[in-house]
Design a protein around this motif. Structure first.
Motif, PDB file in Angstrom:
ATOM      1  N   ILE A 101     -11.465  11.204  -1.251  1.00  0.00           N
ATOM      2  CA  ILE A 101     -10.281  10.742  -1.982  1.00  0.00           C
ATOM      3  C   ILE A 101      -9.533  11.921  -2.597  1.00  0.00           C
ATOM      4  O   ILE A 101      -8.313  12.063  -2.434  1.00  0.00           O
ATOM      5  N   ALA A 102     -10.264  12.784  -3.284  1.00  0.00           N
ATOM      6  CA  ALA A 102      -9.625  13.871  -4.036  1.00  0.00           C
ATOM      7  C   ALA A 102      -9.023  14.942  -3.129  1.00  0.00           C
ATOM      8  O   ALA A 102      -7.927  15.447  -3.394  1.00  0.00           O
ATOM      9  N   LYS A 103      -9.708  15.277  -2.034  1.00  0.00           N
ATOM     10  CA  LYS A 103      -9.255  16.382  -1.193  1.00  0.00           C
ATOM     11  C   LYS A 103      -8.315  15.957  -0.074  1.00  0.00           C
ATOM     12  O   LYS A 103      -7.423  16.718   0.321  1.00  0.00           O
ATOM     13  N   PHE A 104      -8.543  14.763   0.456  1.00  0.00           N
ATOM     14  CA  PHE A 104      -7.823  14.374   1.665  1.00  0.00           C
ATOM     15  C   PHE A 104      -6.980  13.108   1.507  1.00  0.00           C
ATOM     16  O   PHE A 104      -6.268  12.727   2.421  1.00  0.00           O
ATOM     17  N   GLY A 105      -7.084  12.457   0.371  1.00  0.00           N
ATOM     18  CA  GLY A 105      -6.345  11.219   0.184  1.00  0.00           C
ATOM     19  C   GLY A 105      -6.858  10.081   1.046  1.00  0.00           C
ATOM     20  O   GLY A 105      -6.120   9.139   1.349  1.00  0.00           O
ATOM     21  N   ILE A 106      -8.123  10.156   1.457  1.00  0.00           N
ATOM     22  CA  ILE A 106      -8.726   9.136   2.315  1.00  0.00           C
ATOM     23  C   ILE A 106      -9.503   8.153   1.451  1.00  0.00           C
ATOM     24  O   ILE A 106     -10.405   8.553   0.705  1.00  0.00           O
ATOM     25  N   GLN A 107      -9.173   6.887   1.573  1.00  0.00           N
ATOM     26  CA  GLN A 107      -9.920   5.844   0.867  1.00  0.00           C
ATOM     27  C   GLN A 107     -10.763   5.093   1.898  1.00  0.00           C
ATOM     28  O   GLN A 107     -10.263   4.310   2.707  1.00  0.00           O
ATOM     29  N   VAL A 108     -12.059   5.387   1.899  1.00  0.00           N
ATOM     30  CA  VAL A 108     -12.996   4.744   2.815  1.00  0.00           C
ATOM     31  C   VAL A 108     -14.354   4.708   2.121  1.00  0.00           C
ATOM     32  O   VAL A 108     -14.718   5.658   1.427  1.00  0.00           O
ATOM     33  N   TYR A 164      -1.785  -2.174   9.593  1.00  0.00           N
ATOM     34  CA  TYR A 164      -1.083  -0.978   9.121  1.00  0.00           C
ATOM     35  C   TYR A 164      -1.833   0.309   9.447  1.00  0.00           C
ATOM     36  O   TYR A 164      -1.343   1.399   9.155  1.00  0.00           O
ATOM     37  N   ASN A 165      -3.008   0.229  10.060  1.00  0.00           N
ATOM     38  CA  ASN A 165      -3.794   1.418  10.369  1.00  0.00           C
ATOM     39  C   ASN A 165      -3.542   1.914  11.790  1.00  0.00           C
ATOM     40  O   ASN A 165      -3.066   1.175  12.649  1.00  0.00           O
ATOM     41  N   THR A 166      -3.864   3.201  12.020  1.00  0.00           N
ATOM     42  CA  THR A 166      -3.728   3.815  13.340  1.00  0.00           C
ATOM     43  C   THR A 166      -4.991   4.613  13.668  1.00  0.00           C
ATOM     44  O   THR A 166      -5.748   5.002  12.774  1.00  0.00           O
ATOM     45  N   LEU A 167      -5.173   4.872  14.963  1.00  0.00           N
ATOM     46  CA  LEU A 167      -6.335   5.654  15.378  1.00  0.00           C
ATOM     47  C   LEU A 167      -6.240   7.084  14.859  1.00  0.00           C
ATOM     48  O   LEU A 167      -7.261   7.725  14.592  1.00  0.00           O
ATOM     49  N   GLU A 168      -5.016   7.594  14.697  1.00  0.00           N
ATOM     50  CA  GLU A 168      -4.840   8.946  14.166  1.00  0.00           C
ATOM     51  C   GLU A 168      -5.410   9.077  12.765  1.00  0.00           C
ATOM     52  O   GLU A 168      -5.938  10.131  12.388  1.00  0.00           O
ATOM     53  N   GLN A 169      -5.335   8.023  11.982  1.00  0.00           N
ATOM     54  CA  GLN A 169      -5.915   8.060  10.641  1.00  0.00           C
ATOM     55  C   GLN A 169      -7.433   8.203  10.710  1.00  0.00           C
ATOM     56  O   GLN A 169      -8.042   8.920   9.914  1.00  0.00           O
ATOM     57  N   PHE A 170      -8.046   7.525  11.674  1.00  0.00           N
ATOM     58  CA  PHE A 170      -9.499   7.631  11.812  1.00  0.00           C
ATOM     59  C   PHE A 170      -9.905   8.998  12.364  1.00  0.00           C
ATOM     60  O   PHE A 170     -10.980   9.515  12.029  1.00  0.00           O
ATOM     61  N   ALA A 171      -9.065   9.602  13.202  1.00  0.00           N
ATOM     62  CA  ALA A 171      -9.338  10.962  13.667  1.00  0.00           C
ATOM     63  C   ALA A 171      -9.286  11.939  12.500  1.00  0.00           C
ATOM     64  O   ALA A 171     -10.090  12.880  12.412  1.00  0.00           O
ATOM     65  N   TYR A 172      -8.347  11.722  11.597  1.00  0.00           N
ATOM     66  CA  TYR A 172      -8.244  12.542  10.384  1.00  0.00           C
ATOM     67  C   TYR A 172      -9.505  12.381   9.537  1.00  0.00           C
ATOM     68  O   TYR A 172     -10.045  13.364   9.004  1.00  0.00           O
ATOM     69  N   ILE A 216       0.834  -1.206   0.000  1.00  0.00           N
ATOM     70  CA  ILE A 216       0.000   0.000   0.000  1.00  0.00           C
ATOM     71  C   ILE A 216       0.868   1.255   0.000  1.00  0.00           C
ATOM     72  O   ILE A 216       1.901   1.325   0.667  1.00  0.00           O
ATOM     73  N   ASP A 217       0.426   2.264  -0.734  1.00  0.00           N
ATOM     74  CA  ASP A 217       1.084   3.560  -0.767  1.00  0.00           C
ATOM     75  C   ASP A 217       0.958   4.220   0.611  1.00  0.00           C
ATOM     76  O   ASP A 217      -0.147   4.567   1.039  1.00  0.00           O
ATOM     77  N   PRO A 218       2.061   4.393   1.349  1.00  0.00           N
ATOM     78  CA  PRO A 218       1.959   4.940   2.711  1.00  0.00           C
ATOM     79  C   PRO A 218       1.545   6.406   2.757  1.00  0.00           C
ATOM     80  O   PRO A 218       1.198   6.912   3.831  1.00  0.00           O
ATOM     81  N   SER A 219       1.553   7.088   1.620  1.00  0.00           N
ATOM     82  CA  SER A 219       1.136   8.493   1.615  1.00  0.00           C
ATOM     83  C   SER A 219      -0.384   8.638   1.571  1.00  0.00           C
ATOM     84  O   SER A 219      -0.902   9.738   1.756  1.00  0.00           O
ATOM     85  N   ARG A 220      -1.075   7.548   1.340  1.00  0.00           N
ATOM     86  CA  ARG A 220      -2.533   7.581   1.309  1.00  0.00           C
ATOM     87  C   ARG A 220      -3.103   7.148   2.658  1.00  0.00           C
ATOM     88  O   ARG A 220      -2.506   6.342   3.377  1.00  0.00           O
ATOM     89  N   CYS A 221      -4.251   7.665   2.998  1.00  0.00           N
ATOM     90  CA  CYS A 221      -4.935   7.263   4.231  1.00  0.00           C
ATOM     91  C   CYS A 221      -5.904   6.134   3.854  1.00  0.00           C
ATOM     92  O   CYS A 221      -7.070   6.368   3.538  1.00  0.00           O
ATOM     93  N   PHE A 222      -5.376   4.912   3.870  1.00  0.00           N
ATOM     94  CA  PHE A 222      -6.132   3.764   3.358  1.00  0.00           C
ATOM     95  C   PHE A 222      -6.896   3.116   4.507  1.00  0.00           C
ATOM     96  O   PHE A 222      -6.327   2.409   5.343  1.00  0.00           O
ATOM     97  N   LEU A 223      -8.206   3.343   4.536  1.00  0.00           N
ATOM     98  CA  LEU A 223      -9.079   2.839   5.607  1.00  0.00           C
ATOM     99  C   LEU A 223     -10.130   1.896   5.039  1.00  0.00           C
ATOM    100  O   LEU A 223     -11.239   1.826   5.544  1.00  0.00           O
ATOM    101  N   ASN A 224      -9.766   1.165   3.995  1.00  0.00           N
ATOM    102  CA  ASN A 224     -10.748   0.314   3.317  1.00  0.00           C
ATOM    103  C   ASN A 224     -10.183  -1.078   3.043  1.00  0.00           C
ATOM    104  O   ASN A 224     -10.277  -1.596   1.933  1.00  0.00           O
ATOM    105  N   HIS A 225      -9.581  -1.667   4.064  1.00  0.00           N
ATOM    106  CA  HIS A 225      -9.082  -3.027   3.893  1.00  0.00           C
ATOM    107  C   HIS A 225     -10.220  -3.986   3.525  1.00  0.00           C
ATOM    108  O   HIS A 225     -10.021  -4.958   2.814  1.00  0.00           O
ATOM    109  N   GLY A 226     -11.426  -3.683   3.990  1.00  0.00           N
ATOM    110  CA  GLY A 226     -12.537  -4.609   3.810  1.00  0.00           C
ATOM    111  C   GLY A 226     -12.945  -4.868   2.378  1.00  0.00           C
ATOM    112  O   GLY A 226     -13.540  -5.901   2.088  1.00  0.00           O
TER     113      GLY A 226
END
Length: 425
Positions: free
Chosen positions: A378-385, A405-413, A36-46
């Motif tokens: 996705i476009a504004k924040f790099g969040i994939q959810v 590979y996820n953290t609680l800080e990513q979910f706060a973002y 996974i690209d670590p620069s992305r906020c990837f919150l969609n493992h499911g």
């Protein structure tokens, strides 16, 4: 649905300020083991999982082995390799190896079962509105061709208890029901369904049960043999989601009493092979032509690699993932001012959180994903959810899912971004 009322005691983040956060919060250090690209906020493992790099490399090695001498590979090497992989992956889900077949995904497993059904006009298949749309479609086509019916009663969501779900599903069973399909973990809502209660009731009535365990392997402990003893006729599940195998690796369990009537979606040489050293089920499913079998063969490498990342292996991984999702769920519910959509005991590594309904403008907007809000995240924040319209727009949820590979800080973002993107202008 729960009323959406954002917690106004906390100031909403500024749209421009959060948009300027680059990059998003760092993932766990374990991200280095995945592609996974670590620069992305990837919150969609499911949705499609994530594969460890060592398993990707093993898959590439297997492909090179095939291409080095294709004839020898398919004639001499493939079957022993498949035997080893089948034994390992069957053990991972507690399934008798002789009743286990690799398939490309759980939807293929459901289609395989659906096409094997011997239905008559007036027969019924029982599912629900929480089931995966593709799987309900497979059952619908088969039912319509036979003059039968697919019933998909609407189950409440948010859900209050497992008994509520079991009662609604069992209440739909009758003398015309030939098959019940129930998810182990629902895809749109992330809820662990009470499959044991449904199995017991179906067994009393002599009804076959297909469990769609698309999310189950690696999400929670799976013991197919125990479920079979309760009355499970068929079980299908993905390895490429929570077990982190290469894309296109899944399995199908078929009760021995039904194996004579179940054929792979691609019928090949096994149907009339003269060999007597293997069951017809094995001969048909283990080889379906000149395909790429590397996702199956590399699956043991994936589960071993992920297990080695954490002391305690898969048991600890499942505990960690669940704890992270529950903490993330609580964080988002607090920030968005909405109650949890399901009790804790019905959740694992996924949870759906209610968010503000679609605006009238959003209802008219085209979307690449499930919802225009998902496009903006996705476009504004790099969040994939995923933003899930359930049961239909304008009602919607954000489906949280987490792996190592996820953290609680990513979910706060994510919470900050949702506050910004769903507040009235």
């Amino acid at each position: 649905m729960a009323t959406f009322a954002r917690d106004s005691s906390k100031p909403a983040p500024d749209r421009a300020a959060i948009s300027a956060i680059t990059p998003s919060p760092s993932p766990s250090a374990l991200i280095e083991h995945f592609g996974i690209d670590p620069s992305r906020c990837f919150l969609n493992h499911g949705s499609f999982g994530a594969t460890p790099i060592v398993a990707i490399e093993e898959q590439a090695r297997l492909r090179r082995q095939m291409e080095a001498e294709p004839i020898r590979y398919f004639v001499e090497e493939l079957e022993p390799l498949m035997d080893v992989a089948r034994l390992r992956m069957a053990a991972f889900v507690g399934c008798p190896a002789d009743d286990f077949a690799f398939v490309q995904n759980a939807t293929a497993g459901v289609n395989t079962v659906a096409t094997s059904l011997r239905l008559s006009p007036g027969d019924e298949i029982l599912s629900s509105n929480h089931e995966y749309n593709a799987c309900n479609n497979a059952l619908r086509v088969v039912a319509e061709r036979a003059g039968a019916k697919l019933l998909t009663p609407s189950l409440h969501f948010p859900v209050k208890s497992a008994d509520e779900v079991a009662s609604a599903i069992c209440g739909g069973m009758n003398e015309r029901t030939r098959l019940v399909m129930i998810s182990h973990i629902t895809s749109p809502t992330g809820v662990i369904f009470p499959i044991e209660q449904v199995l017991r009731e179906a067994k009393k009535r002599g009804i076959d049960v297909l469990i769609d365990g698309a999310h189950a392997p690696g999400f929670l402990p799976v013991n197919v043999a125990a479920l079979a003893a309760m009355g499970c006729t068929y079980y299908t599940g993905n390895f490429h989601k929570w077990a982190c195998a290469p894309k296109g690796s899944a399995f199908l369990y078929v009760n021995p009493a039904r194996q004579a009537h179940v054929h792979p979606l691609i019928v090949s040489h096994g149907l009339n092979a003269t060999r007597t050293d293997r069951s017809r089920f094995r001969l048909e499913f283990d080889y379906i032509g000149s395909l790429d079998y590397s996702p199956f063969l590399a699956s043991p490498t994936a589960i071993d690699a992920v297990a080695a990342l954490v002391p305690g292996g898969w048991q600890e991984i499942m505990r960690r993932n669940r704890a992270l999702v529950l903490a993330a769920r609580d964080l988002l519910c607090e920030r968005l001012g909405t109650p949890p959509a399901a009790p804790d005991h019905m959740l694992g590594a996924m949870a759906a959180v209610p968010i503000a309904p679609r605006t009238s403008q959003e209802q008219q907007q085209p979307t690449k994903y499930h919802d225009p809000l998902q496009d903006r995240l996705i476009a504004k924040f790099g969040i994939q959810v995923p933003i899930i319209p359930f049961p239909a727009p304008p009602v919607r949820y954000v489906r949280l899912s987490a792996h190592l590979y996820n953290t609680l800080e990513q979910f706060a973002y994510l919470a900050d971004a949702l506050v910004v993107e769903t507040k009235p202008d």
